[in-house]
Motif scaffolding. Structure first.
Motif, PDB file in Angstrom:
ATOM      1  N   GLN A  24     -28.564  -2.693  18.657  1.00  0.00           N
ATOM      2  CA  GLN A  24     -28.537  -2.135  17.305  1.00  0.00           C
ATOM      3  C   GLN A  24     -28.694  -3.248  16.272  1.00  0.00           C
ATOM      4  N   PRO A  25     -29.452  -3.004  15.205  1.00  0.00           N
ATOM      5  CA  PRO A  25     -29.704  -4.058  14.216  1.00  0.00           C
ATOM      6  C   PRO A  25     -28.439  -4.514  13.479  1.00  0.00           C
ATOM      7  N   TRP A  26     -27.410  -3.704  13.440  1.00  0.00           N
ATOM      8  CA  TRP A  26     -26.188  -4.048  12.729  1.00  0.00           C
ATOM      9  C   TRP A  26     -25.146  -4.713  13.626  1.00  0.00           C
ATOM     10  N   TYR A  27     -25.455  -4.892  14.905  1.00  0.00           N
ATOM     11  CA  TYR A  27     -24.537  -5.557  15.834  1.00  0.00           C
ATOM     12  C   TYR A  27     -24.481  -7.042  15.495  1.00  0.00           C
ATOM     13  N   ARG A  28     -23.292  -7.582  15.359  1.00  0.00           N
ATOM     14  CA  ARG A  28     -23.132  -8.975  14.939  1.00  0.00           C
ATOM     15  C   ARG A  28     -22.718  -9.913  16.062  1.00  0.00           C
ATOM     16  N   GLY A  29     -22.535  -9.394  17.247  1.00  0.00           N
ATOM     17  CA  GLY A  29     -22.116 -10.214  18.375  1.00  0.00           C
ATOM     18  C   GLY A  29     -23.292 -10.859  19.083  1.00  0.00           C
ATOM     19  N   THR A  30     -22.978 -11.601  20.119  1.00  0.00           N
ATOM     20  CA  THR A  30     -23.989 -12.185  20.991  1.00  0.00           C
ATOM     21  C   THR A  30     -23.541 -11.931  22.418  1.00  0.00           C
ATOM     22  N   GLY A  31     -24.488 -11.718  23.295  1.00  0.00           N
ATOM     23  CA  GLY A  31     -24.127 -11.487  24.690  1.00  0.00           C
ATOM     24  C   GLY A  31     -23.625 -10.073  24.930  1.00  0.00           C
ATOM     25  N   THR A  32     -22.865  -9.917  25.990  1.00  0.00           N
ATOM     26  CA  THR A  32     -22.353  -8.617  26.407  1.00  0.00           C
ATOM     27  C   THR A  32     -21.028  -8.321  25.709  1.00  0.00           C
ATOM     28  N   PRO A  33     -20.937  -7.193  25.008  1.00  0.00           N
ATOM     29  CA  PRO A  33     -19.690  -6.854  24.332  1.00  0.00           C
ATOM     30  C   PRO A  33     -18.556  -6.583  25.322  1.00  0.00           C
ATOM     31  N   GLU A  34     -17.340  -6.853  24.887  1.00  0.00           N
ATOM     32  CA  GLU A  34     -16.123  -6.478  25.611  1.00  0.00           C
ATOM     33  C   GLU A  34     -15.410  -5.478  24.719  1.00  0.00           C
ATOM     34  N   TYR A  68     -16.552  -1.848  15.151  1.00  0.00           N
ATOM     35  CA  TYR A  68     -17.761  -1.088  14.824  1.00  0.00           C
ATOM     36  C   TYR A  68     -17.439   0.400  14.764  1.00  0.00           C
ATOM     37  N   PHE A  69     -18.111   1.086  13.865  1.00  0.00           N
ATOM     38  CA  PHE A  69     -18.030   2.541  13.756  1.00  0.00           C
ATOM     39  C   PHE A  69     -19.216   3.111  14.523  1.00  0.00           C
ATOM     40  N   VAL A  70     -18.936   3.821  15.620  1.00  0.00           N
ATOM     41  CA  VAL A  70     -19.994   4.349  16.477  1.00  0.00           C
ATOM     42  C   VAL A  70     -19.758   5.842  16.746  1.00  0.00           C
ATOM     43  N   PRO A  71     -20.106   6.686  15.786  1.00  0.00           N
ATOM     44  CA  PRO A  71     -19.984   8.118  16.016  1.00  0.00           C
ATOM     45  C   PRO A  71     -21.049   8.590  17.002  1.00  0.00           C
ATOM     46  N   VAL A  72     -20.630   9.456  17.924  1.00  0.00           N
ATOM     47  CA  VAL A  72     -21.553   9.960  18.931  1.00  0.00           C
ATOM     48  C   VAL A  72     -21.433  11.478  19.041  1.00  0.00           C
ATOM     49  N   THR A  73     -22.481  12.082  19.592  1.00  0.00           N
ATOM     50  CA  THR A  73     -22.445  13.505  19.918  1.00  0.00           C
ATOM     51  C   THR A  73     -22.698  13.662  21.406  1.00  0.00           C
ATOM     52  N   TYR A  74     -22.154  14.740  21.953  1.00  0.00           N
ATOM     53  CA  TYR A  74     -22.316  15.079  23.362  1.00  0.00           C
ATOM     54  C   TYR A  74     -22.995  16.429  23.433  1.00  0.00           C
ATOM     55  N   ARG A  75     -24.092  16.493  24.181  1.00  0.00           N
ATOM     56  CA  ARG A  75     -24.855  17.738  24.296  1.00  0.00           C
ATOM     57  C   ARG A  75     -25.104  18.063  25.760  1.00  0.00           C
ATOM     58  N   GLY A  76     -25.258  19.359  26.045  1.00  0.00           N
ATOM     59  CA  GLY A  76     -25.536  19.821  27.390  1.00  0.00           C
ATOM     60  C   GLY A  76     -26.998  19.759  27.762  1.00  0.00           C
ATOM     61  N   ARG A 153     -21.355   0.862   9.562  1.00  0.00           N
ATOM     62  CA  ARG A 153     -21.225   0.532  10.976  1.00  0.00           C
ATOM     63  C   ARG A 153     -20.258  -0.607  11.259  1.00  0.00           C
ATOM     64  N   VAL A 154     -20.056  -1.491  10.287  1.00  0.00           N
ATOM     65  CA  VAL A 154     -19.108  -2.599  10.459  1.00  0.00           C
ATOM     66  C   VAL A 154     -18.098  -2.487   9.319  1.00  0.00           C
ATOM     67  N   PRO A 155     -17.111  -1.611   9.481  1.00  0.00           N
ATOM     68  CA  PRO A 155     -16.160  -1.391   8.387  1.00  0.00           C
ATOM     69  C   PRO A 155     -15.265  -2.604   8.160  1.00  0.00           C
ATOM     70  N   GLU A 156     -14.884  -2.785   6.921  1.00  0.00           N
ATOM     71  CA  GLU A 156     -13.989  -3.872   6.537  1.00  0.00           C
ATOM     72  C   GLU A 156     -12.665  -3.274   6.063  1.00  0.00           C
ATOM     73  N   PRO A 157     -11.555  -3.783   6.545  1.00  0.00           N
ATOM     74  CA  PRO A 157     -10.259  -3.253   6.103  1.00  0.00           C
ATOM     75  C   PRO A 157     -10.094  -3.364   4.595  1.00  0.00           C
ATOM     76  N   GLY A 158      -9.594  -2.285   4.014  1.00  0.00           N
ATOM     77  CA  GLY A 158      -9.280  -2.290   2.592  1.00  0.00           C
ATOM     78  C   GLY A 158     -10.467  -2.162   1.674  1.00  0.00           C
ATOM     79  N   GLN A 159     -11.670  -2.079   2.220  1.00  0.00           N
ATOM     80  CA  GLN A 159     -12.874  -1.972   1.398  1.00  0.00           C
ATOM     81  C   GLN A 159     -12.892  -0.583   0.754  1.00  0.00           C
ATOM     82  N   PRO A 160     -12.733  -0.486  -0.556  1.00  0.00           N
ATOM     83  CA  PRO A 160     -12.720   0.835  -1.194  1.00  0.00           C
ATOM     84  C   PRO A 160     -14.122   1.436  -1.266  1.00  0.00           C
ATOM     85  N   VAL A 182     -13.428   2.251   4.780  1.00  0.00           N
ATOM     86  CA  VAL A 182     -14.478   3.276   4.632  1.00  0.00           C
ATOM     87  C   VAL A 182     -15.451   3.163   5.794  1.00  0.00           C
ATOM     88  N   VAL A 183     -15.781   4.316   6.421  1.00  0.00           N
ATOM     89  CA  VAL A 183     -16.746   4.352   7.507  1.00  0.00           C
ATOM     90  C   VAL A 183     -18.006   5.138   7.148  1.00  0.00           C
TER      91      VAL A 183
END
Length: 187
Positions: A24-34, A68-76, A153-160, A182-183
């Motif tokens: 994802q373009p907004w991912y700020r990490g490197t390598g494999t996430p934990e 990270y804020f990652v909302p997902v949907t589940y479909r049949g 996608r990358v929420p900051e605590p206290g960000q109004p 805010v998400v």
């Protein structure tokens, strides 16, 4: 209200997100996430067909953990118009194969998030059936109904929120302390 099943998923949500998140373009990490769960909530699909889970996950793989804020949907079944947002498929222990999408690409999720901000639906607890989640905040100061939503996608605590409308949630930091921010911003 949606039923939250106490069952297995293979691969799990976090396993699917571990492969999807670095692309994802907004991912700020490197390598494999934990990844670990940090918070979230659910919204109900009025037709009862689509699961909508708005998750916060923390990646602890780098020098500084990032949420990270990652909302997902589940479909049949596959949703062709959301093919660009496919996170993957998973075998649900009760419901069978689920196609899991980034909620930003799913029109049901977008409509329900706008309805939440407008006060037409309630946030539901992330892991308990038939349970409202009153900690999820919403604001709307616009004229008429909210029309567009942009995910933070990358929420900051206290960000109004500075938009006409916003969605605010709590999450747990890696050290166990609480954060709120805010998400989603709505216009």
């Amino acid at each position: 209200m949606a039923t939250v099943h106490a069952t297995t998923m293979a691969p799990t949500k976090l396993e699917l997100l571990t492969g999807w998140l670095p692309r994802q373009p907004w991912y700020r990490g490197t390598g494999t996430p934990e990844l670990s769960r940090a918070g979230g909530f659910r919204l109900d699909d009025p037709a009862g067909e689509v699961g909508i889970e708005l998750m916060l996950v923390t990646d602890g793989s780098g020098a500084e953990a990032r949420t990270y804020f990652v909302p997902v949907t589940y479909r049949g079944a596959a949703l062709d118009e959301a093919a660009d947002g496919l996170v993957g498929t998973s075998e649900h222990g009760v419901l069978g194969t689920r196609w899991i999408y980034d909620a930003e690409h799913d029109p049901v999720a977008t409509a329900q998030l706008l309805a939440f901000v407008a006060g037409a639906v309630e946030a539901q607890h992330q892991s308990r059936s038939d349970t409202r989640d009153p900690t999820v905040g919403r604001s709307w100061s616009g004229d008429g109904e909210p029309r567009t939503v942009k995910l933070v996608r990358v929420p900051e605590p206290g960000q109004p929120g500075t938009a006409t409308g916003a969605v605010e949630v709590d999450w747990t930091r890696p050290d166990g302390s609480a954060a709120r921010g805010v998400v989603a911003v709505v216009r």
